[in-house]
Design an enzyme around this catalytic site. Structure first.
Site, PDB file in Angstrom:
ATOM      1  N   GLY A 105     -56.573 -65.400  12.904  1.00  0.00           N
ATOM      2  CA  GLY A 105     -56.165 -66.686  12.353  1.00  0.00           C
ATOM      3  C   GLY A 105     -55.170 -67.246  12.935  1.00  0.00           C
ATOM      4  O   GLY A 105     -55.449 -68.079  13.778  1.00  0.00           O
ATOM      5  N   PHE A 131     -63.512 -68.608   7.486  1.00  0.00           N
ATOM      6  CA  PHE A 131     -62.805 -69.775   6.626  1.00  0.00           C
ATOM      7  C   PHE A 131     -62.821 -71.285   7.191  1.00  0.00           C
ATOM      8  O   PHE A 131     -61.954 -71.866   7.277  1.00  0.00           O
ATOM      9  CB  PHE A 131     -61.338 -69.245   6.502  1.00  0.00           C
ATOM     10  N   ILE A 132     -64.040 -71.421   7.355  1.00  0.00           N
ATOM     11  CA  ILE A 132     -64.196 -72.926   7.991  1.00  0.00           C
ATOM     12  C   ILE A 132     -64.386 -74.078   7.027  1.00  0.00           C
ATOM     13  O   ILE A 132     -65.495 -74.087   6.393  1.00  0.00           O
ATOM     14  CB  ILE A 132     -65.476 -72.787   9.292  1.00  0.00           C
ATOM     15  N   GLU A 189     -51.644 -80.831  12.378  1.00  0.00           N
ATOM     16  CA  GLU A 189     -52.016 -80.131  11.239  1.00  0.00           C
ATOM     17  C   GLU A 189     -50.949 -79.732  10.525  1.00  0.00           C
ATOM     18  O   GLU A 189     -50.961 -79.906   9.160  1.00  0.00           O
ATOM     19  CB  GLU A 189     -52.988 -79.195  11.543  1.00  0.00           C
ATOM     20  N   GLN A 212     -30.928 -78.957 -21.448  1.00  0.00           N
ATOM     21  CA  GLN A 212     -30.392 -79.195 -20.115  1.00  0.00           C
ATOM     22  C   GLN A 212     -30.979 -78.251 -19.074  1.00  0.00           C
ATOM     23  O   GLN A 212     -31.166 -78.668 -17.760  1.00  0.00           O
ATOM     24  CB  GLN A 212     -28.818 -78.687 -20.193  1.00  0.00           C
ATOM     25  N   GLY A 260     -46.002 -74.152 -19.973  1.00  0.00           N
ATOM     26  CA  GLY A 260     -45.961 -73.085 -21.074  1.00  0.00           C
ATOM     27  C   GLY A 260     -47.585 -72.570 -20.889  1.00  0.00           C
ATOM     28  O   GLY A 260     -48.265 -72.758 -19.892  1.00  0.00           O
TER      29      GLY A 260
END
Length: 386
Positions: A139, A164-165, A251, A288, A348
């Site tokens: 990678g 992962f293309i 990139e 605050q 939350g």
């Protein structure tokens, strides 16, 4: 027009201000209303590429002679910021991989014939670009690529795989990195090739199911006796590693823009939420500690944005930015993790629900510390230059 809390930098001219305004309108009117459906289908419609291509936004950095806009690096920053404000990271990744990370190889290194053949359709969004570098065991370590290309009388035969293309399933123009010198070690002997959709040797092994970026198609590719002609070679043989490294700088600039745009939008949405959310007899904004957290996140995001614009300006000036853009990539991506998780916390239980923008942004943000060079690798690049 500016991003929330931040002034438009003086280096952004009137043309880019108009680009930002048009992009933001398209994001609000087309991407946001349809983003959930695209997340569910795992792809974005081709008309999105065509729409943005017709508006001139997919080839802003490419030569005017081939349908591009002939603009500088700042245009990539504006594009990345505005697309990421949609809160759909998969959409932003698919489009910027096309505009800034794949076809840019042809724009910078292609022959006249290659540019003439591919860039006009790419700039118009009629053809989608794909960059095929990453492999299962290589990678950030590009020098470890194992895909090989062998010269034949009629051209080249490529064998290997890619992992992962982005845009792999629905792409049209694949920029493939392969080792052309079997005896060369490390970064030497790598070359780039243009492969067109429909080549029988290009096979989709499987479409990948991802943690985030759900609306961008991502896949593993097999390259099995893939034949391409001699003129499919992109640039000089053996210079592929240096071409990849050069494009990585852009990139990483785009990742800075994606990070600042996403963080800014997350802060904006969270400020709106905490001002409305009542707890212990008053709004969360009246606490605050809540205000201070958001002010701190806004301050860090402003720093990311400033460094992003500085790097873009340095690129346009032709300066070496390896150190600065490596700083940007790790600082921007890591800051984004802090921002989106702080914003999710302040939402939350609502922030943990699928379909909430801040929940989606938290998932989508995670890849940015990995893709384009992991944080740890970027820090080493900085350390080498200290």
């Amino acid at each position: 027009m500016s991003l929330p809390y931040f002034c438009e930098p003086d280096i952004v001219d009137e043309d880019l201000r108009m680009v930002r305004e048009q992009l933001r309108r398209y994001v609000d009117e087309v991407i946001v209303p349809n983003g959930d459906a695209w997340e569910a289908s795992g792809e974005i419609p081709r008309h999105v590429f065509r729409d943005l291509g017709a508006m001139g936004f997919l080839g802003m950095r490419h030569p005017e002679a081939y349908g591009g806009g002939g603009m500088g690096a700042l245009s990539s920053v504006v594009l990345g910021e505005e697309l990421s404000r949609s809160t759909y990271g998969g959409v932003a990744s698919a489009l910027t991989v096309h505009s800034d990370m794949s076809l840019s190889h042809i724009a910078h290194r292609g022959t006249h014939e290659q540019k003439q053949r591919y860039l006009p359709a790419a700039c118009a969004g009629e053809k989608v670009g794909v960059i095929c570098v990453t492999e299962a065991h290589a990678g950030s370590d590009v020098a470890g690529l194992k895909t090989r290309a062998e010269r034949t009388d009629s051209g080249w035969v490529i064998n290997g795989s890619k992992m992962f293309i982005t845009n792999a399933v629905f792409g049209d123009i694949y920029i493939v990195a392969a080792r052309t010198d079997p005896h060369a070690k490390g970064s030497k002997g790598l070359s780039l090739f243009i492969v067109e959709r429909g080549n029988p040797g290009l096979k989709i092994a499987r479409k990948l199911d991802k943690h985030g970026w759900r609306s961008s198609d991502t896949a593993e590719l097999y390259l099995e006796d893939l034949h391409v002609p001699h003129d499919a070679l992109l640039g000089e043989e053996g210079k592929g590693f240096y071409y990849i490294m050069s494009t990585f700088q852009n990139e990483r600039l785009v990742i800075g823009a994606l990070s600042s745009g996403t963080a800014s939008r997350a802060i904006e949405l969270t400020v709106e939420y905490v001002k409305q959310r009542q707890a212990f007899g008053k709004s969360l904004w009246d606490q605050q500690v809540v205000r201070n957290k958001l002010a701190w996140m806004a301050s860090k995001t402003a720093a990311v944005r400033s460094l992003t614009y500085q790097c873009a300006q340095m690129i346009d000036e032709g300066r070496d930015i390896v150190r600065e853009v490596s700083m940007l990539k790790c600082f921007a991506a890591e800051t984004l993790q802090e921002v989106v998780h702080t914003c999710l916390q302040l939402h939350g239980g609502t922030g943990y629900m699928i379909g909430t923008p801040v929940e989606r942004m938290a998932r989508d943000a995670r890849i940015l510390t990995i893709g384009g060079g992991a944080t740890e690798v970027m820090l080493e690049e900085v350390a080498k230059r200290m």
